[in-house]
Design an enzyme around this catalytic site. Structure first.
Site, mmCIF file in Angstrom:
data_model
loop_
_atom_site.group_PDB
_atom_site.id
_atom_site.type_symbol
_atom_site.label_atom_id
_atom_site.label_comp_id
_atom_site.label_asym_id
_atom_site.label_seq_id
_atom_site.Cartn_x
_atom_site.Cartn_y
_atom_site.Cartn_z
ATOM 1 N N SER A 12 0.852 -1.196 0.000
ATOM 2 C CA SER A 12 0.000 0.000 0.000
ATOM 3 C C SER A 12 0.879 1.234 0.000
ATOM 4 C CB SER A 12 -0.889 0.016 1.244
ATOM 5 O OG SER A 12 -1.426 1.324 1.383
ATOM 6 N N MET A 143 -11.470 -5.894 5.457
ATOM 7 C CA MET A 143 -10.621 -4.940 6.190
ATOM 8 C C MET A 143 -10.273 -5.532 7.559
ATOM 9 S SD MET A 143 -10.091 -2.353 4.217
ATOM 10 C CE MET A 143 -9.146 -1.426 5.444
ATOM 11 N N GLY A 148 -8.821 4.215 7.059
ATOM 12 C CA GLY A 148 -8.539 5.641 7.221
ATOM 13 C C GLY A 148 -7.063 5.926 7.434
ATOM 14 N N PHE A 149 -6.416 5.065 8.176
ATOM 15 C CA PHE A 149 -5.023 5.331 8.520
ATOM 16 C C PHE A 149 -4.205 4.044 8.500
ATOM 17 C CE2 PHE A 149 -7.593 8.632 10.337
ATOM 18 C CZ PHE A 149 -6.884 9.787 10.037
ATOM 19 N N GLY A 150 -2.958 4.173 8.083
ATOM 20 C CA GLY A 150 -2.036 3.049 8.157
ATOM 21 C C GLY A 150 -1.525 2.883 9.580
ATOM 22 N N GLY A 151 -0.815 1.801 9.821
ATOM 23 C CA GLY A 151 -0.129 1.619 11.097
ATOM 24 C C GLY A 151 -0.998 1.187 12.265
ATOM 25 N N GLY A 182 -4.684 -4.103 6.301
ATOM 26 C CA GLY A 182 -4.586 -3.451 7.604
ATOM 27 C C GLY A 182 -3.839 -4.290 8.617
ATOM 28 N N GLY A 183 -2.696 -3.782 9.043
ATOM 29 C CA GLY A 183 -1.915 -4.465 10.076
ATOM 30 C C GLY A 183 -1.281 -5.772 9.615
ATOM 31 N N GLY A 203 1.271 -1.932 4.175
ATOM 32 C CA GLY A 203 1.872 -0.606 4.060
ATOM 33 C C GLY A 203 3.074 -0.478 4.966
HETATM 34 C C1 DX5 Z 1 -6.348 1.596 5.650
HETATM 35 C C2 DX5 Z 1 -5.815 1.332 4.265
HETATM 36 C C3 DX5 Z 1 -4.705 0.365 4.248
HETATM 37 C C4 DX5 Z 1 -3.509 0.793 4.994
HETATM 38 C C5 DX5 Z 1 -2.717 -0.418 5.372
HETATM 39 O O1 DX5 Z 1 -7.320 2.555 5.581
HETATM 40 O O2 DX5 Z 1 -6.835 0.830 3.444
HETATM 41 O O3 DX5 Z 1 -4.327 -0.028 2.949
HETATM 42 O O4 DX5 Z 1 -2.739 1.685 4.257
HETATM 43 O O5 DX5 Z 1 -1.658 0.044 6.066
HETATM 44 P P1 DX5 Z 1 -0.885 -0.798 7.173
HETATM 45 O O6 DX5 Z 1 -0.272 -1.950 6.447
HETATM 46 O O7 DX5 Z 1 0.102 0.185 7.664
HETATM 47 O O8 DX5 Z 1 -1.892 -1.227 8.195
#
Ligand code: DX5
Ligand code: ZN
Length: 222
Positions: A12, A143, A148-151, A182-183, A203
């Site tokens: 990602s 999901m 919304g956010f990575g990490g 995600g994660g 990501g």
């Molecule tokens: C979350 C995104 C994911 C996210 C994954 O809203 O859809 O693609 O970037 O990121 P990580 O791998 O950091 O959880």
């Protein structure tokens, strides 16, 4: 443990260095990524804003990898043609009512434009919410964090949805891709694959790793 079936690794780019995006694309391609996962956020469907079709088109000009476009936006039907034009291979939309579209119509629109159609469900959304749409899709995205956010931390309780998706795939459509997002890291990837996922989005665990090839190989289970 028996050998794992082949999986698709989709970094990602949300976690990449946007100041040198073309270089990041080249580096994950060289590190044997299979697809690129592009997270599109509008500040309405999710509480974050990322990038739009112009950036997707720029990325398409720098890679031969399939572009896996994940629309976390309201009214995705309105924007589908622009992401098709930008070079998307797969376009995934959300099933939740907050995405404000006719899900079946949007999926048909994506397929008739020559793209693969994906459907995503948030952690709070039950599997039943998309069951009737399964014959209309090429990819199901479970999901494993709230989008919304990575990490964020991986939610193992989503494995039940993967098992249900995999049971449907086995008896109806063996070509269906089952994706998690995600994660995902080497450890959670193994758990997801054991429960039926074959496309792994990652990501943070790739772009914050010292070596992209090592990180991707670890997620692949090598
Ligand atoms: C979350 C995104 C994911 C996210 C994954 O809203 O859809 O693609 O970037 O990121 P990580 O791998 O950091 O959880
Ligand atoms: Zn995503």
């Amino acid at each position: 443990m028996s050998p794992r079936p082949p999986v698709v690794i989709a970094p990602s780019l949300l976690a990449a260095d946007f100041g040198r995006l073309a270089d990041e694309v080249r580096r994950v391609e060289d590190a044997s990524a299979d697809w690129l996962h592009l997270d599109i956020m509008d500040g309405h469907f999710v509480d974050n804003i990322s990038f739009g079709p112009a950036v997707v088109a720029m990325i398409a000009g720098h890679t031969k990898l399939p572009l896996d476009v994940h629309l976390m936006i309201q009214h995705p039907d309105h924007y589908v043609p622009r992401f098709v034009e930008a070079g998307a291979t797969t376009i995934t939309v959300h099933v939740e009512p907050e995405a404000k579209h006719d899900v079946a119509q949007t999926l048909a629109m994506i397929r008739s434009a020559g793209c693969r159609a994906g459907l995503a469900l948030n952690p709070a959304t039950p599997f039943d919410a998309l069951e009737s749409h399964l014959p209309l899709i090429d990819l199901l995205l479970v999901m494993t964090v709230h989008p919304g956010f990575g990490g964020q931390a991986f939610r193992p309780e989503m494995m039940e949805k993967l098992r249900r998706a995999n049971a449907w795939k086995d008896s109806n459509e063996p070509a269906l891709d089952i994706e998690v997002d995600g994660g995902i890291n080497a450890e959670t990837a193994a758990l997801c694959v054991a429960n039926g996922a074959n496309v792994l989005v990652a990501g943070t665990s790739i772009f914050r790793a010292p070596s992209y090839p090592t990180a991707i190989a670890a997620i692949r289970g090598q």
